[in-house]
Design an enzyme around this catalytic site. Structure first.
Site, PDB file in Angstrom:
ATOM      1  N   GLU A 252      30.878  46.072  43.194  1.00  0.00           N
ATOM      2  CA  GLU A 252      29.843  45.078  42.842  1.00  0.00           C
ATOM      3  C   GLU A 252      30.455  43.708  42.544  1.00  0.00           C
ATOM      4  OE1 GLU A 252      26.367  46.238  40.739  1.00  0.00           O
ATOM      5  OE2 GLU A 252      26.403  48.259  41.574  1.00  0.00           O
TER       6      GLU A 252
ATOM      7  N   THR B  14      34.649  41.930  42.997  1.00  0.00           N
ATOM      8  CA  THR B  14      35.960  42.064  42.348  1.00  0.00           C
ATOM      9  C   THR B  14      36.057  41.097  41.157  1.00  0.00           C
ATOM     10  OG1 THR B  14      36.896  40.346  43.739  1.00  0.00           O
ATOM     11  CG2 THR B  14      37.073  42.618  44.569  1.00  0.00           C
TER      12      THR B  14
ATOM     13  N   HIS C 143      48.872  58.676  23.906  1.00  0.00           N
ATOM     14  CA  HIS C 143      48.964  60.134  24.060  1.00  0.00           C
ATOM     15  C   HIS C 143      50.307  60.591  24.625  1.00  0.00           C
ATOM     16  CE1 HIS C 143      44.579  59.980  23.598  1.00  0.00           C
ATOM     17  NE2 HIS C 143      44.596  61.288  23.422  1.00  0.00           N
TER      18      HIS C 143
ATOM     19  N   GLY D  60      33.322  42.168  52.695  1.00  0.00           N
ATOM     20  CA  GLY D  60      33.364  42.734  51.339  1.00  0.00           C
ATOM     21  C   GLY D  60      33.033  41.630  50.350  1.00  0.00           C
TER      22      GLY D  60
END
Ligand code: COS
Length: 382
Positions: A363, A365, A338, A131
């Protein structure tokens, strides 16, 4: 660098905004709820040339500059981040490397269909065991006559279920013993190309992310992208470009969250006043606005450097690192403004909160972005 957008860039913003508000806004919650990519929406996107934003007109593209590209992705993502993801990956890490490193035959074969949106593309490097460590890939393409025979698997492939052709990172082994990493253009209809099941994700649910399996896929040598042994550098330079798009996407989500927070806080009455009158709320808005402005400038600077053919590795990592971080914070704060309403699916704020997280992951970390920035600084790019 000019702080004022050019007329054409302003026009891009207003036209993509109009398109997104009219066409994407009604489908965005449905795409998210059903976790379904919409081919109808893809056809609509062709009308604004969203599939070939920076490709030359010769191939059917819009031939826009990189700031206009960032604006387009921001505006699409402001309304539908899943669609923004499909579009940015297709353009920046799929079509871009084919245009930049492809042979004229490859460009003529692939780019017109990609620019029109008839075919979708993407880029796949990540594997179960590789990764963040991009040089650890294990997929292997072994030379056999006029082909490479490809075996291995990829995971977390954005556009995986819908791509007709993908830029695939693999190791290669030639008959003369040469080895290295290469980028191959692998097509969906090649025998032995298998698409895994669609991932069930926290956010970006309208983008079909899958695994891919290559079982003795014969990839003809004419599908090697660039020089055979340049695969790693092609990937790194492609990701430099891709990260500007991801940063623009994060920016769009942040902008949407911020706008909702402003509106809601002006209309929500508590203790007989709009809650925007309380500093506990208004300071959140001030922070969001400042962070978004700063992130936008970082995105534009990286885009500007790219268009001026300067190295922008550090600047693209900076804009992705920063924009994704402040966007995550902005969605969190917007939801907080909210209150309970933000937690419900009736409003889009909870979707922004879910969608944004992955911008700090894919793309590269945030930790890898800092590593790249630090590497660049320590190599003299202060
Ligand atoms: N542009 C051009 N060349 C680059 C480059 C870039 N952005 N980044 C690295 N290179 C070159 C280096 O200059 C070096 O060249 P030489 O061998 O000629 O000196 C070569 O590539 C190897 O670079 P480096 O030593 O930095 O490689 P590493 O294996 O240490 O890679 C990082 C480090 C972290 C940069 C890399 O593994 C990476 O980007 N990881 C994240 C991957 C990622 O984003 N994955 C998610 C999505 S992919 S689907």
């Amino acid at each position: 660098m000019n702080f004022e957008l050019k007329d054409k860039q302003k026009l891009v913003r207003s036209s993509v905004r109009k398109f997104s508000e009219e066409v994407l806004a009604p489908v965005a919650p449905i795409i998210d709820r059903d976790a379904e990519f919409s081919w109808d929406t893809a056809k609509e996107l062709s009308k604004i040339n969203a599939w070939g934003i920076q490709l030359p007109e010769k191939y059917g593209g819009a031939d826009l500059d990189s700031i206009s590209y960032s604006i387009t992705i921001e505006e699409i993502s402001r309304i539908c981040a899943s669609t923004g993801l499909t579009v940015t990956v297709h353009n920046s890490v799929g079509a871009y490397p084919i245009y930049k490193w492809g042979s004229e035959e490859q460009k003529e074969k692939f780019l017109p269909d990609l620019a029109s949106g008839n075919k979708i593309t993407g880029f796949t490097w990540t594997e179960p065991n590789a990764g963040s460590d991009a040089s650890g890939i294990e997929c292997l393409a072994v030379e056999d006559g006029d082909d490479f025979v490809l075996n291995g698997s990829k995971i977390f492939v954005t556009n995986g279920a819908i791509a007709s052709v993908l830029v695939v990172g693999t190791r290669f082994k030639k008959e003369n013993g040469e080895e290295g990493m290469t980028a191959l253009l692998v097509e969906k209809d090649m025998e032995g190309y298998e698409i895994g099941t669609k991932e069930d994700k926290l956010g970006m649910r309208g983008n079909p992310t899958t695994s891919l399996y290559f079982n003795n896929v014969r990839v003809p040598k004419e599908n090697v992208l660039g020089k055979i042994s340049d695969g790693f550098k092609i990937a790194m330079q492609t990701l430099d470009v891709g990260r500007i798009g991801i940063a623009a996407q994060a920016l769009g989500i942040a902008q949407a969250a911020y706008e909702h927070a402003v509106e809601y806080s002006k209309g929500r009455i508590q203790f007989r006043k709009p809650i925007s009158n309380f500093q506990g709320v208004s300071f959140k808005l001030a922070e969001m606005a400042t962070n978004i402005d700063a992130a936008r400038l970082l995105v534009y600077r990286a885009a500007y450097l790219k268009d001026n053919r300067e190295r922008f590795t550090k600047e693209s990592a900076m804009c992705k690192y920063y924009a994704s971080k402040i966007a995550r914070k902005a969605t969190q704060e917007a939801l907080q403004v909210h209150g309970g309403y933000g937690y419900m699916k009736d409003l889009p704020v909870e979707r922004y909160y879910r969608d944004v997280k992955v911008t700090e992951i894919y793309e590269g970390t945030s930790e890898i972005m800092k590593l790249i920035i630090a590497q660049q600084i320590l190599r003299g790019n202060i």
